[in-house]
Design an enzyme around this catalytic site. Structure first.
Site, PDB file in Angstrom:
ATOM      1  N   GLY A  16       0.841  -1.192   0.000  1.00 45.20           N
ATOM      2  CA  GLY A  16       0.000   0.000   0.000  1.00 45.20           C
ATOM      3  C   GLY A  16       0.873   1.237   0.000  1.00 45.20           C
ATOM      4  CG  LEU A  17      -0.549   4.765  -2.029  1.00 37.59           C
ATOM      5  CD1 LEU A  17      -1.668   5.806  -2.152  1.00 37.59           C
ATOM      6  CD2 LEU A  17       0.551   5.047  -3.044  1.00 37.59           C
ATOM      7  CB  SER A  18       4.362   6.294   1.938  1.00 34.59           C
ATOM      8  OG  SER A  18       4.910   6.864   3.106  1.00 34.59           O
ATOM      9  N   GLY A  72      -0.825   2.731   6.545  1.00 37.13           N
ATOM     10  CA  GLY A  72      -0.960   2.011   7.811  1.00 37.13           C
ATOM     11  C   GLY A  72      -0.334   0.629   7.814  1.00 37.13           C
ATOM     12  CE  LYS A  73       3.477   0.019   3.065  1.00 37.20           C
ATOM     13  NZ  LYS A  73       3.057   1.443   3.096  1.00 37.20           N
ATOM     14  CB  SER A  78       5.844  -4.267  -2.670  1.00 35.80           C
ATOM     15  OG  SER A  78       4.761  -4.387  -1.781  1.00 35.80           O
TER      16      SER A  78
END
Length: 199
Positions: free
Chosen positions: A34-36, A39-40, A108
Site C-alpha cells: 500500500g501507499l506510504s 498504515g502497513k 512494493s
C-alpha cells in the site's frame, strides 16, 4: 546481475514440516502492500504483537528497517525497487521455511515484483494484504513528512507522486484503513489465518 553457477542446493536435515509440527502452527508470509502512510507498518506490528501473545513464532520485515541494513545500497529507482522486493521475497521465504509467520511491510508498488515474490512460495503461503487508503488521506496523515518533501522536490521518485502504485487485482485480504482501526484490521487477518488452518 550475475548468477553463480558453481553452487549446489544442500538439503536440510530438519524440514519445514518438522518446524511447523514443533511450533504447532503453519508458516506463511503476510505481505502488506500500500501507499506510504496507509498504515502497513502499524498493522503489521500490531499483528506481530497479537501473534506473539498467542505463542506464534513470528517476525516483521519493515521496509525502512531493511533499508538500514540488508538493502542500504539501494535507492528508489524502478530497478532498485525491484531488487529491494526480490531480496525481501527471498528473506521472507527463509522465514517461512523456518516455520515462522513473517509479515512484510513494504510499499512494493509494482504488481510484477509482488507476483515474482508470490512465486517463491508454495500454494497458500503468500497472503497479500492490500492496505487500501486513498492518496489524499495518506498525504493528509503524512506521518514521516515524506509527501510534503516529495511535493517540494526534496524527494524524487516518490510513489504516488512521481512514481506509480499498481494496486493488487486479487489480494487475499483488503484492508480499508481509512475506515477501520488497527485492531479491527488485525482481527480480520487473524480470522483469515484461522480459516486457512494456519493458526
Amino acid at each position: 546481475m550475475s548468477i553463480a553457477t558453481n553452487v549446489t542446493w544442500h538439503a536440510a536435515a530438519v524440514t519445514k514440516h518438522d518446524r511447523r509440527t514443533k511450533n504447532k502452527h503453519k508458516s506463511c508470509a503476510v505481505w502488506f502492500t500500500g501507499l506510504s502512510g496507509s498504515g502497513k507498518s502499524s498493522i503489521a506490528n500490531a499483528l506481530s504483537s497479537e501473534l506473539h501473545q498467542m505463542g506464534v513464532r513470528e517476525y516483521v520485515l519493515d521496509g525502512d528497517n531493511i533499508r538500514h541494513g540488508l538493502n542500504r545500497d539501494l535507492g528508489f529507482s524502478n530497478h532498485d525497487r525491484t531488487e529491494n522486493i526480490r531480496r525481501i521475497g527471498e528473506v521472507a521465504k527463509l522465514f517461512v521455511d523456518s516455520g515462522a509467520i513473517v509479515t512484510t511491510a513494504f510499499i512494493s508498488p509494482f504488481r510484477s515484483d509482488r507476483n515474482q515474490a508470490r512465486n517463491l512460495f508454495d500454494e497458500g503461503e503468500f497472503i497479500e494484504v492490500f492496505v487500501d487508503c486513498p492518496l489524499e488521506e495518506c498525504e493528509r496523515r503524512d506521518p514521516k513528512r515524506l509527501y510534503a518533501k516529495a511535493r517540494s522536490g526534496e524527494i524524487k521518485d516518490f510513489t504516488g507522486i512521481h512514481s506509480p502504485y499498481e494496486a493488487p487485482e486479487q489480494p487475499e485480504i483488503t484492508i480499508h484503513s481509512q475506515f477501520v482501526t488497527v485492531n479491527e484490521a488485525v482481527e480480520e487477518i487473524v480470522t483469515y489465518l484461522r480459516a486457512k488452518d494456519i493458526l
